[in-house]
Design a protein around this motif. Structure first.
Motif, short mmCIF file in Angstrom:
data_model
loop_
_atom_site.label_atom_id
_atom_site.label_comp_id
_atom_site.label_asym_id
_atom_site.label_seq_id
_atom_site.Cartn_x
_atom_site.Cartn_y
_atom_site.Cartn_z
N LEU A 253 40.23 41.77 49.90
CA LEU A 253 40.15 41.68 48.44
C LEU A 253 40.51 40.29 47.96
CD1 LEU A 253 39.82 43.09 45.67
CD2 LEU A 253 42.25 43.68 45.80
N LEU B 218 42.96 45.30 54.12
CA LEU B 218 42.05 45.51 52.99
C LEU B 218 42.44 44.63 51.80
CD1 LEU B 218 41.64 49.39 53.15
CD2 LEU B 218 40.02 47.65 53.91
N LEU B 219 43.75 44.44 51.58
CA LEU B 219 44.18 43.54 50.51
C LEU B 219 43.78 42.09 50.81
CD1 LEU B 219 47.75 44.91 49.63
CD2 LEU B 219 45.67 45.03 48.22
N VAL C 186 37.73 38.05 46.00
CA VAL C 186 37.95 37.65 44.61
C VAL C 186 38.12 36.14 44.51
CG1 VAL C 186 39.53 37.86 42.65
CG2 VAL C 186 38.93 39.89 44.00
#
Length: 473
Positions: free
Chosen positions: A342, A338-339, A346
């Motif tokens: 992200l 999930l990171l 981003v």
């Protein structure tokens, strides 16, 4: 817990394979990255891509060499610690490992020399072909190794002879066993993501350094590779989430005890919860300090809400996998995934808004995420292997029946030797690689004219190299 030969052999194999898997997970993706860089150099004639290639190929060579050495150690352990496994399953596993050597290792070894030392000895197209063939070889190697390991997870296409030995009856079923396709995709995506995160971290580190040097402007090599890495993560991280979910569905169908251990299910029931956190206790047959979402487990497993999902109580204790490592390893892997999503999302937004190089907080985030691919690979591998226990071939051959007839003292002595040697050799190699990454593809940013590719009139001295920081991004 008794430190017998079985447990020590498992610890030794886990230790050596944990070191080994880090290098293929990196070199599979890095070989493909090098092929892309050289292809872009041939297509665009921009020297920046060649500079990046020559920088990363050194790191590839070191990583590839350490991967080969650590892989040979694993082969020896099949004979020294797991001779019964080889004796019983050699008729199935042996050909798969032989195919890996014949089709992948020979291909890599044949063209690796051209790739590393052939810049001034062969033409650009032939050199590019060698780079592509090395990249293909690393992928073929992953194909055969994942096929062999997946057969151990979901065995099919074999029969057991009167003396207990396994004999293949259909090698197509052995190779393309139920868990192989999704696990191959999952592993290849993990390798590409691992490489992208490492390249992104090293590039972000250099970009942060460049920000302190006003004379460094425009599209430097580190900025180019950073954009490429973020683009890779932005595309592949969401795909990895889908591939992991599909692999989980296969495990739910063919390895229900592994799924129960991963999810922390102790009770067989319909409408299972989703355990976000807990401490599995095998002796008490329950989770302590549970944090759960009721009624979501069946949806996560993609089964009807009223379908019964087996808990660990469906198996005798001696047939239950130890749940602690699969439970937490899975959550570490998913959390890092999930990171990664992200970071890619981003980063893509910052590229679109042309703010990437002017966002030091995000660059630091990229640096911090550098090792996350390796950690996720290790966590996923531990989920896979520990979740298969107590079987070495799921449901057919127990791990305790596959160990060599050796004493605990003998295994302990070799384990200590491995830990000592690995601590020295591989730590030195890893530190050297990190030092190379820290130096970056441009060794002397303050003296650009000293490099031929930075000399007046070269490709890198021309636009868009003379743009301002962040322009075009």
């Amino acid at each position: 817990m008794e430190l017998d030969a079985l447990l020590l052999s498992r610890l030794q194999f886990a230790f050596t394979i944990a070191f080994h898997i880090l290098f293929p997970a990196f070199t599979i993706g890095l070989a493909a990255f090098l092929a892309v860089l050289e292809g872009l150099w041939l297509w665009t004639k921009r020297d920046a891509f060649k500079v990046l290639y020559l920088f990363w190929v050194k790191i590839f060579a070191l990583s590839f060499g350490m991967g080969v050495v650590s892989g040979i150690v694993l082969s020896y352990q099949f004979g020294t610690n797991w001779s019964e496994f080889i004796r019983l399953t050699g008729g199935v596993i042996g050909p798969l490992l032989a195919f890996e050597v014949l089709t992948a290792f020979f291909l890599e070894a044949s063209f690796l020399g051209v790739m590393l030392f052939g810049w001034k000895k062969v033409g650009p197209k032939l050199h590019f072909t060698a780079t592509c063939l090395v990249a293909v070889g690393t992928t073929i190697s992953a194909f055969w190794i994942l096929s062999a390991n997946s057969w151990m997870q979901t065995p099919q296409g074999f029969e057991i002879m009167a003396d207990g030995r396994f004999q293949a009856t259909d090698f197509m079923q052995v190779i393309f066993n139920p868990s192989f396709p999704t696990r191959l995709v999952h592993m290849l995506l993990a390798a590409f993501l691992t490489t992208g995160l490492v390249v992104g971290a090293a590039s972000a580190f250099r970009v942060l350094k460049e920000r302190t040097r006003p004379s460094v402007t425009g599209w430097t090599e580190s900025r180019i590779s950073l954009v490429m890495a973020i683009g890779l993560v932005a595309v592949l991280a969401p795909l990895q989430l889908v591939a992991g979910h599909l692999s989980g569905e296969v495990a739910h169908k063919h390895q229900p005890s592994k799924t129960a251990a991963i999810e922390g299910y102790w009770e067989t029931r319909a409408d299972q919860p989703l355990h976000l956190f807990g401490i599995p206790d095998r002796s008490a047959q329950k989770n302590h300090f549970e944090v759960s979402i009721p009624g979501v487990g069946n949806w996560i497993q993609n089964v009807p809400k009223d379908e019964v999902i087996q808990g660990l109580d469906a198996w005798p204790r001696e047939d239950q996998p130890p749940p602690f490592i699969p439970f937490f390893g899975f959550r570490v892997m998913v959390g890092l995934g999930l990171l990664m999503i992200l970071l890619g999302g981003v980063g893509a937004i910052l590229i679109w808004r042309r703010r990437l190089f002017e966002s030091p907080w995000f660059l630091r985030f990229c640096v911090a995420m550098g090792p996350s691919g390796f950690i996720a690979v290790l966590a996923g591998w531990m989920v896979t292997e520990v979740g298969r226990q107590p079987w070495v071939v799921y449901g057919v051959l127990r791990t305790r029946d596959a160990v060599s007839p050796v004493t605990a003292a003998e295994v302990a002595a070799s384990l200590i030797a491995y830990v000592t040697v690995y601590a020295v050799v591989f730590t030195a190699g890893a530190l050297f690689i990190l030092r190379l990454m820290a130096e970056g593809p441009v060794a002397a940013l303050t003296e650009p004219a000293s490099r031929p590719d930075r000399a007046p009139g070269s490709a890198l001295a021309k636009a868009p190299e003379n743009t301002t920081p962040g322009e075009g991004v």
